[in-house]
Design a protein around this motif. Structure first.
Motif, PDB file in Angstrom:
ATOM      1  N   ALA A 197     -26.515   6.937   3.888  1.00 60.80           N
ATOM      2  CA  ALA A 197     -27.210   6.207   3.231  1.00 60.80           C
ATOM      3  C   ALA A 197     -27.534   4.407   3.699  1.00 60.80           C
ATOM      4  O   ALA A 197     -25.935   4.325   4.333  1.00 60.80           O
ATOM      5  CB  ALA A 197     -26.814   6.034   1.961  1.00 60.80           C
ATOM      6  N   CYS A 198     -28.310   3.898   3.868  1.00 58.04           N
ATOM      7  CA  CYS A 198     -28.673   2.932   4.929  1.00 58.04           C
ATOM      8  C   CYS A 198     -29.423   1.548   3.861  1.00 58.04           C
ATOM      9  O   CYS A 198     -30.403   1.931   3.126  1.00 58.04           O
ATOM     10  CB  CYS A 198     -29.502   2.723   6.122  1.00 58.04           C
ATOM     11  SG  CYS A 198     -28.999   4.323   7.436  1.00 58.04           S
ATOM     12  N   PHE A 199     -28.873   0.904   3.271  1.00 59.57           N
ATOM     13  CA  PHE A 199     -29.054   0.030   2.554  1.00 59.57           C
ATOM     14  C   PHE A 199     -29.530  -1.467   2.668  1.00 59.57           C
ATOM     15  O   PHE A 199     -29.070  -1.846   3.704  1.00 59.57           O
ATOM     16  CB  PHE A 199     -27.976  -0.850   1.294  1.00 59.57           C
ATOM     17  CG  PHE A 199     -27.444   0.704   0.353  1.00 59.57           C
ATOM     18  CD1 PHE A 199     -27.660   1.034  -0.496  1.00 59.57           C
ATOM     19  CD2 PHE A 199     -26.460   1.840   0.876  1.00 59.57           C
ATOM     20  CE1 PHE A 199     -27.473   2.168  -1.310  1.00 59.57           C
ATOM     21  CE2 PHE A 199     -26.123   3.019   0.311  1.00 59.57           C
ATOM     22  CZ  PHE A 199     -26.620   3.327  -0.883  1.00 59.57           C
ATOM     23  N   ARG A 200     -30.470  -2.223   2.481  1.00 59.86           N
ATOM     24  CA  ARG A 200     -31.161  -3.055   1.873  1.00 59.86           C
ATOM     25  C   ARG A 200     -30.437  -4.182   1.238  1.00 59.86           C
ATOM     26  O   ARG A 200     -29.968  -5.249   2.326  1.00 59.86           O
ATOM     27  CB  ARG A 200     -32.393  -3.452   1.451  1.00 59.86           C
ATOM     28  CG  ARG A 200     -33.313  -3.589   3.137  1.00 59.86           C
ATOM     29  CD  ARG A 200     -35.590  -3.484   2.840  1.00 59.86           C
ATOM     30  NE  ARG A 200     -35.387  -2.422   1.512  1.00 59.86           N
ATOM     31  CZ  ARG A 200     -36.539  -1.366   1.005  1.00 59.86           C
ATOM     32  NH1 ARG A 200     -37.022  -2.669   0.110  1.00 59.86           N
ATOM     33  NH2 ARG A 200     -36.940  -0.280   0.673  1.00 59.86           N
ATOM     34  N   LEU A 215     -27.948   2.481  15.975  1.00 51.49           N
ATOM     35  CA  LEU A 215     -28.700   2.091  15.055  1.00 51.49           C
ATOM     36  C   LEU A 215     -28.797   1.254  14.053  1.00 51.49           C
ATOM     37  O   LEU A 215     -29.237   0.133  13.916  1.00 51.49           O
ATOM     38  CB  LEU A 215     -29.644   3.625  14.511  1.00 51.49           C
ATOM     39  CG  LEU A 215     -30.876   3.245  13.877  1.00 51.49           C
ATOM     40  CD1 LEU A 215     -32.283   2.713  14.526  1.00 51.49           C
ATOM     41  CD2 LEU A 215     -31.348   4.756  12.632  1.00 51.49           C
ATOM     42  N   TYR A 216     -27.933   1.630  12.823  1.00 50.24           N
ATOM     43  CA  TYR A 216     -27.320   1.095  11.793  1.00 50.24           C
ATOM     44  C   TYR A 216     -26.778  -0.663  12.797  1.00 50.24           C
ATOM     45  O   TYR A 216     -27.249  -1.823  11.682  1.00 50.24           O
ATOM     46  CB  TYR A 216     -25.919   1.365  11.189  1.00 50.24           C
ATOM     47  CG  TYR A 216     -25.421   0.727   9.961  1.00 50.24           C
ATOM     48  CD1 TYR A 216     -26.999   0.857   9.486  1.00 50.24           C
ATOM     49  CD2 TYR A 216     -24.712  -0.353  10.287  1.00 50.24           C
ATOM     50  CE1 TYR A 216     -25.804  -0.668   8.196  1.00 50.24           C
ATOM     51  CE2 TYR A 216     -23.968  -1.601   9.344  1.00 50.24           C
ATOM     52  CZ  TYR A 216     -24.655  -1.246   8.399  1.00 50.24           C
ATOM     53  OH  TYR A 216     -24.372  -2.286   7.105  1.00 50.24           O
ATOM     54  N   GLY A 217     -25.939  -1.128  14.020  1.00 50.05           N
ATOM     55  CA  GLY A 217     -25.879  -1.656  13.896  1.00 50.05           C
ATOM     56  C   GLY A 217     -27.276  -2.938  14.685  1.00 50.05           C
ATOM     57  O   GLY A 217     -27.442  -3.614  14.270  1.00 50.05           O
ATOM     58  N   ARG A 218     -28.431  -1.952  15.104  1.00 50.10           N
ATOM     59  CA  ARG A 218     -29.364  -2.758  15.331  1.00 50.10           C
ATOM     60  C   ARG A 218     -30.221  -3.216  14.222  1.00 50.10           C
ATOM     61  O   ARG A 218     -30.795  -4.110  14.894  1.00 50.10           O
ATOM     62  CB  ARG A 218     -29.908  -1.967  16.444  1.00 50.10           C
ATOM     63  CG  ARG A 218     -29.365  -1.663  17.745  1.00 50.10           C
ATOM     64  CD  ARG A 218     -30.229  -0.539  18.724  1.00 50.10           C
ATOM     65  NE  ARG A 218     -30.460   0.318  19.016  1.00 50.10           N
ATOM     66  CZ  ARG A 218     -31.324   1.279  18.722  1.00 50.10           C
ATOM     67  NH1 ARG A 218     -32.277   0.351  19.303  1.00 50.10           N
ATOM     68  NH2 ARG A 218     -31.003   2.477  18.275  1.00 50.10           N
ATOM     69  N   GLU A 264     -35.967   4.053  14.307  1.00 50.40           N
ATOM     70  CA  GLU A 264     -35.975   3.172  15.304  1.00 50.40           C
ATOM     71  C   GLU A 264     -37.897   2.437  15.986  1.00 50.40           C
ATOM     72  O   GLU A 264     -37.419   1.597  16.276  1.00 50.40           O
ATOM     73  CB  GLU A 264     -35.964   4.189  16.602  1.00 50.40           C
ATOM     74  CG  GLU A 264     -34.292   5.033  16.422  1.00 50.40           C
ATOM     75  CD  GLU A 264     -33.881   4.902  17.865  1.00 50.40           C
ATOM     76  OE1 GLU A 264     -34.491   6.316  18.324  1.00 50.40           O
ATOM     77  OE2 GLU A 264     -32.505   5.297  18.146  1.00 50.40           O
ATOM     78  N   ARG A 265     -38.837   2.927  15.535  1.00 48.92           N
ATOM     79  CA  ARG A 265     -40.185   2.535  15.743  1.00 48.92           C
ATOM     80  C   ARG A 265     -40.227   1.196  14.660  1.00 48.92           C
ATOM     81  O   ARG A 265     -40.179  -0.192  15.401  1.00 48.92           O
ATOM     82  CB  ARG A 265     -41.319   2.859  15.204  1.00 48.92           C
ATOM     83  CG  ARG A 265     -41.443   3.938  16.301  1.00 48.92           C
ATOM     84  CD  ARG A 265     -42.649   4.879  15.998  1.00 48.92           C
ATOM     85  NE  ARG A 265     -42.190   6.008  16.228  1.00 48.92           N
ATOM     86  CZ  ARG A 265     -42.556   6.991  15.241  1.00 48.92           C
ATOM     87  NH1 ARG A 265     -43.313   7.249  14.109  1.00 48.92           N
ATOM     88  NH2 ARG A 265     -42.185   8.723  15.105  1.00 48.92           N
ATOM     89  N   GLY A 317     -32.043  -7.860  10.878  1.00 51.20           N
ATOM     90  CA  GLY A 317     -32.041  -8.480   9.864  1.00 51.20           C
ATOM     91  C   GLY A 317     -32.923  -7.615   7.776  1.00 51.20           C
ATOM     92  O   GLY A 317     -32.936  -7.812   7.336  1.00 51.20           O
ATOM     93  N   HIS A 318     -32.972  -6.242   8.630  1.00 50.34           N
ATOM     94  CA  HIS A 318     -33.542  -4.774   8.144  1.00 50.34           C
ATOM     95  C   HIS A 318     -32.176  -4.581   6.738  1.00 50.34           C
ATOM     96  O   HIS A 318     -32.359  -4.394   5.772  1.00 50.34           O
ATOM     97  CB  HIS A 318     -33.273  -3.555   8.871  1.00 50.34           C
ATOM     98  CG  HIS A 318     -35.160  -4.222   9.179  1.00 50.34           C
ATOM     99  ND1 HIS A 318     -36.324  -3.642   8.476  1.00 50.34           N
ATOM    100  CD2 HIS A 318     -35.231  -4.107  10.817  1.00 50.34           C
ATOM    101  CE1 HIS A 318     -37.117  -4.983  10.008  1.00 50.34           C
ATOM    102  NE2 HIS A 318     -36.575  -4.816  10.631  1.00 50.34           N
TER     103      HIS A 318
END
Length: 113
Positions: A54-57, A29-32, A104-105, A37-38
């Motif tokens: 944790a996922c960062f912009r 999911l992180y790779g997608r 994912e949405r 570009g998110h």
């Protein structure tokens, strides 16, 4: 000679970690999201009570999402939680797939026929 007394060592603290299949699903999911570009950066934390991804912009900001695994909540609310930027729990469940569904949405796009 004398008797050698071993130095007492504390019992190793148990850490909560992701198993390979869980981490594979999260990194997929992180790779997608990076390709779309998110997101640009991530952090992983393993603690006694929880494991967190944790996922960062941008790396200087707070994480946009945190995916937490808390095994202590397995029999109650579910061990997986999706936590938003403000700290609110967006989704909680017993399985990882449905918890990742709101993120994912964001990747779905309407295609014209």
């Amino acid at each position: 000679m004398g008797v050698v007394t071993p130095f007492p060592t504390p019992a190793p603290a148990q850490q909560v970690t992701f198993v390979r299949a869980e981490l594979q699903r999260i990194l997929d999911l992180y790779g997608r999201m990076v390709a779309a570009g998110h997101w640009r950066d991530y952090a992983i934390h393993f603690g006694r009570d929880a494991a967190s991804f944790a996922c960062f912009r941008r790396s200087a900001e707070r994480p946009e999402y945190r995916i937490e695994k808390r095994p202590a909540l397995r029999s109650r609310q579910g061990e997986w939680a999706l936590i938003g930027e403000g700290g609110a729990v967006l989704k909680r469940g017993h399985e990882l797939g449905p918890v990742l569904a709101p993120v994912e949405r964001k990747l779905m796009k309407l295609v014209e026929e």
